[in-house]
Design a protein around this motif. Structure first.
Motif, PDB file in Angstrom:
ATOM      1  N   HIS A  97       0.907  -1.112  -0.026  1.00  0.00           N
ATOM      2  CA  HIS A  97      -0.013   0.455  -0.062  1.00  0.00           C
ATOM      3  C   HIS A  97       0.559   1.183   0.060  1.00  0.00           C
ATOM      4  O   HIS A  97       0.062   2.358  -0.534  1.00  0.00           O
ATOM      5  CB  HIS A  97      -0.896  -0.282   0.956  1.00  0.00           C
ATOM      6  N   GLY A  98       2.008   1.240   0.564  1.00  0.00           N
ATOM      7  CA  GLY A  98       2.838   2.908   0.829  1.00  0.00           C
ATOM      8  C   GLY A  98       3.555   2.956  -0.411  1.00  0.00           C
ATOM      9  O   GLY A  98       3.285   3.718  -1.155  1.00  0.00           O
ATOM     10  N   GLU A  99       4.131   1.635  -1.787  1.00  0.00           N
ATOM     11  CA  GLU A  99       4.389   1.336  -2.775  1.00  0.00           C
ATOM     12  C   GLU A  99       3.619   2.116  -3.343  1.00  0.00           C
ATOM     13  O   GLU A  99       3.758   3.213  -4.446  1.00  0.00           O
ATOM     14  CB  GLU A  99       5.006   0.541  -3.111  1.00  0.00           C
ATOM     15  N   HIS A 100       2.418   1.851  -3.624  1.00  0.00           N
ATOM     16  CA  HIS A 100       1.304   1.618  -4.308  1.00  0.00           C
ATOM     17  C   HIS A 100       0.133   2.954  -4.411  1.00  0.00           C
ATOM     18  O   HIS A 100       0.543   3.881  -5.722  1.00  0.00           O
ATOM     19  CB  HIS A 100      -0.234   1.637  -4.115  1.00  0.00           C
ATOM     20  N   GLN A 101       0.586   3.313  -3.010  1.00  0.00           N
ATOM     21  CA  GLN A 101       0.345   4.972  -3.012  1.00  0.00           C
ATOM     22  C   GLN A 101       1.564   6.797  -3.349  1.00  0.00           C
ATOM     23  O   GLN A 101       1.225   7.480  -3.566  1.00  0.00           O
ATOM     24  CB  GLN A 101       0.110   5.562  -0.977  1.00  0.00           C
ATOM     25  N   LYS A 102       2.703   6.087  -2.744  1.00  0.00           N
ATOM     26  CA  LYS A 102       3.766   6.742  -4.329  1.00  0.00           C
ATOM     27  C   LYS A 102       2.832   6.362  -5.432  1.00  0.00           C
ATOM     28  O   LYS A 102       3.065   7.732  -6.370  1.00  0.00           O
ATOM     29  CB  LYS A 102       4.585   6.088  -4.075  1.00  0.00           C
ATOM     30  N   PHE A 103       2.612   6.138  -6.542  1.00  0.00           N
ATOM     31  CA  PHE A 103       2.645   6.112  -7.551  1.00  0.00           C
ATOM     32  C   PHE A 103       1.413   6.676  -7.790  1.00  0.00           C
ATOM     33  O   PHE A 103       0.992   7.589  -8.163  1.00  0.00           O
ATOM     34  CB  PHE A 103       2.154   4.811  -8.646  1.00  0.00           C
ATOM     35  N   LYS A 104       0.506   6.455  -6.803  1.00  0.00           N
ATOM     36  CA  LYS A 104      -0.655   7.657  -6.851  1.00  0.00           C
ATOM     37  C   LYS A 104      -0.960   8.618  -6.606  1.00  0.00           C
ATOM     38  O   LYS A 104      -1.476   9.710  -7.014  1.00  0.00           O
ATOM     39  CB  LYS A 104      -2.400   6.539  -6.373  1.00  0.00           C
ATOM     40  N   GLU A 105      -0.353   9.220  -6.036  1.00  0.00           N
ATOM     41  CA  GLU A 105      -0.117  10.725  -5.877  1.00  0.00           C
ATOM     42  C   GLU A 105       0.892  10.817  -6.665  1.00  0.00           C
ATOM     43  O   GLU A 105       0.645  12.249  -6.959  1.00  0.00           O
ATOM     44  CB  GLU A 105       1.206  10.489  -3.618  1.00  0.00           C
ATOM     45  N   ALA A 106       1.833  10.611  -7.043  1.00  0.00           N
ATOM     46  CA  ALA A 106       2.107  11.563  -8.378  1.00  0.00           C
ATOM     47  C   ALA A 106       1.695  11.120  -9.969  1.00  0.00           C
ATOM     48  O   ALA A 106       1.672  12.187  -9.733  1.00  0.00           O
ATOM     49  CB  ALA A 106       3.669  10.080  -9.365  1.00  0.00           C
ATOM     50  N   ARG A 107       1.062  10.960  -9.833  1.00  0.00           N
ATOM     51  CA  ARG A 107      -0.347  10.773 -11.118  1.00  0.00           C
ATOM     52  C   ARG A 107      -1.460  11.685 -10.456  1.00  0.00           C
ATOM     53  O   ARG A 107      -1.793  12.259 -10.995  1.00  0.00           O
ATOM     54  CB  ARG A 107      -0.833   8.595 -11.342  1.00  0.00           C
ATOM     55  N   LEU A 108      -1.766  11.804  -9.572  1.00  0.00           N
ATOM     56  CA  LEU A 108      -2.854  12.750  -8.747  1.00  0.00           C
ATOM     57  C   LEU A 108      -2.649  14.306  -9.019  1.00  0.00           C
ATOM     58  O   LEU A 108      -3.441  14.416 -10.291  1.00  0.00           O
ATOM     59  CB  LEU A 108      -3.488  12.010  -7.751  1.00  0.00           C
ATOM     60  N   ALA A 109      -1.322  14.032  -9.465  1.00  0.00           N
ATOM     61  CA  ALA A 109      -0.756  15.699  -9.006  1.00  0.00           C
ATOM     62  C   ALA A 109      -0.182  15.964 -10.897  1.00  0.00           C
ATOM     63  O   ALA A 109      -0.731  17.059 -10.715  1.00  0.00           O
ATOM     64  CB  ALA A 109       1.233  15.093  -8.492  1.00  0.00           C
ATOM     65  N   HIS A 110       0.002  14.706 -11.536  1.00  0.00           N
ATOM     66  CA  HIS A 110      -0.062  15.218 -12.612  1.00  0.00           C
ATOM     67  C   HIS A 110      -0.783  15.688 -13.365  1.00  0.00           C
ATOM     68  O   HIS A 110      -0.740  16.532 -13.857  1.00  0.00           O
ATOM     69  CB  HIS A 110       0.933  14.147 -13.314  1.00  0.00           C
ATOM     70  N   ALA A 111      -2.290  14.673 -13.291  1.00  0.00           N
ATOM     71  CA  ALA A 111      -3.572  15.033 -13.567  1.00  0.00           C
ATOM     72  C   ALA A 111      -4.140  16.455 -13.103  1.00  0.00           C
ATOM     73  O   ALA A 111      -4.572  17.016 -13.675  1.00  0.00           O
ATOM     74  CB  ALA A 111      -3.927  13.559 -13.024  1.00  0.00           C
ATOM     75  N   GLN A 112      -4.033  16.836 -11.338  1.00  0.00           N
ATOM     76  CA  GLN A 112      -3.944  17.977 -11.284  1.00  0.00           C
ATOM     77  C   GLN A 112      -3.944  19.248 -11.915  1.00  0.00           C
ATOM     78  O   GLN A 112      -4.009  20.353 -11.980  1.00  0.00           O
ATOM     79  CB  GLN A 112      -4.352  17.830  -9.899  1.00  0.00           C
ATOM     80  N   THR A 113      -2.324  19.473 -12.398  1.00  0.00           N
ATOM     81  CA  THR A 113      -1.611  19.579 -12.885  1.00  0.00           C
ATOM     82  C   THR A 113      -1.989  20.229 -14.113  1.00  0.00           C
ATOM     83  O   THR A 113      -2.469  21.682 -14.146  1.00  0.00           O
ATOM     84  CB  THR A 113      -0.010  19.666 -11.899  1.00  0.00           C
ATOM     85  N   ALA A 114      -2.514  18.787 -14.853  1.00  0.00           N
ATOM     86  CA  ALA A 114      -3.183  19.670 -16.459  1.00  0.00           C
ATOM     87  C   ALA A 114      -4.322  19.697 -16.310  1.00  0.00           C
ATOM     88  O   ALA A 114      -4.623  20.559 -16.830  1.00  0.00           O
ATOM     89  CB  ALA A 114      -2.940  17.581 -17.144  1.00  0.00           C
ATOM     90  N   THR A 115      -5.092  19.406 -15.684  1.00  0.00           N
ATOM     91  CA  THR A 115      -6.600  19.636 -15.535  1.00  0.00           C
ATOM     92  C   THR A 115      -6.501  21.426 -14.508  1.00  0.00           C
ATOM     93  O   THR A 115      -7.667  21.963 -15.604  1.00  0.00           O
ATOM     94  CB  THR A 115      -7.463  19.447 -14.210  1.00  0.00           C
ATOM     95  N   ARG A 116      -5.506  21.841 -13.688  1.00  0.00           N
ATOM     96  CA  ARG A 116      -5.622  23.666 -14.044  1.00  0.00           C
ATOM     97  C   ARG A 116      -5.459  24.186 -14.915  1.00  0.00           C
ATOM     98  O   ARG A 116      -5.212  25.560 -15.169  1.00  0.00           O
ATOM     99  CB  ARG A 116      -4.575  23.437 -12.706  1.00  0.00           C
ATOM    100  N   VAL A 117      -4.229  23.762 -15.212  1.00  0.00           N
ATOM    101  CA  VAL A 117      -3.540  24.526 -17.204  1.00  0.00           C
ATOM    102  C   VAL A 117      -4.742  24.620 -17.890  1.00  0.00           C
ATOM    103  O   VAL A 117      -4.358  26.256 -18.234  1.00  0.00           O
ATOM    104  CB  VAL A 117      -1.879  23.965 -17.773  1.00  0.00           C
ATOM    105  N   PHE A 118      -6.043  23.664 -17.918  1.00  0.00           N
ATOM    106  CA  PHE A 118      -6.662  24.197 -18.881  1.00  0.00           C
ATOM    107  C   PHE A 118      -7.652  25.066 -18.546  1.00  0.00           C
ATOM    108  O   PHE A 118      -8.083  25.384 -19.206  1.00  0.00           O
ATOM    109  CB  PHE A 118      -6.812  22.357 -19.590  1.00  0.00           C
TER     110      PHE A 118
END
Length: 218
Positions: A97-118
């Motif tokens: 779960h800890g390793e999964h959370q690292k990947f998840k947080e990175a993906r969410l950060a990228h998606a949220q940044t892209a959404t904010r730009v648009f």
């Protein structure tokens, strides 16, 4: 009518102005993430059934040979390949779960940044539509002028406003929403596969690194 709607000058004012302003507001790094987010919309979605089918082999190997003799099963997905390595090398499912959370947080950060730009682009597009309108009206000839100069200026003023609204509501905002929706769907699917993987390993009955063969021999 078609010539009036397809005004290259109006397109340049609205689209190029919006893109330049968005780049200045959000920065180069975030803008690159937004472009990458658009590319992900063209990629195949995360395949839950395929991931489970591939990982089921890993579960069977662990059930047959235990953590020590089983080999990591790579399925071509960066996260689950890393989780497979973690299961075998650390011989534990506790750290998943800890390793999964690292990947998840990175993906969410990228998606949220892209959404904010648009979202920023969607805010700026009508502004540049209005700017184009004001520029067109400022260049319009006086009331005493004859010919199509005044008509052309008014037409450009209307078209730039239209372009700003269309770009905001039919291009930039939908792209941001599409990236956010795909991100939510992918995280939901990945969480489901992770829960399925953890449950499958627990059901093997192997909770320690000692292989089944050695336990049976004992």
């Amino acid at each position: 009518m078609t010539e009036t709607l397809l005004d290259p000058q109006a397109i340049a004012i609205v689209l190029l102005g919006t893109l330049a302003a968005t780049l200045l507001r959000c920065g180069v790094a975030d803008s690159r993430l937004a472009i990458a987010g658009v590319r992900t919309l063209l990629d195949r979605p995360f395949a839950v059934d395929r991931a489970k089918a591939e990982l089921s082999v890993q579960i069977r190997e662990i059930a047959d040979d235990g953590f020590i003799r089983a080999e990591p099963r790579h399925i071509g997905d960066t996260e689950f390949d890393s989780l497979s390595d973690l299961i075998i090398h650390q011989r534990s499912i506790q750290s998943l779960h800890g390793e999964h959370q690292k990947f998840k947080e990175a993906r969410l950060a990228h998606a949220q940044t892209a959404t904010r730009v648009f979202e920023s682009a969607a805010e700026l597009a009508p502004v540049f539509g209005l700017a184009g309108t004001l520029m067109a009206l400022a260049q319009a000839p006086g009331p005493a002028a004859q010919g199509g100069g005044l008509v052309g200026a008014i037409a450009m003023a209307v078209v730039t406003t239209l372009y700003g609204l269309v770009a905001a509501n039919f291009v930039f905002a939908p792209l941001g929403s599409a990236i956010a929706r795909k991100s939510r769907r992918e995280e939901r699917d990945r969480d489901a596969v992770l829960a399925w993987l953890e449950q499958g390993i627990r059901q093997t009955g192997i909770t320690d690194p000692q292989p089944r063969i050695e336990r049976e021999a004992a």
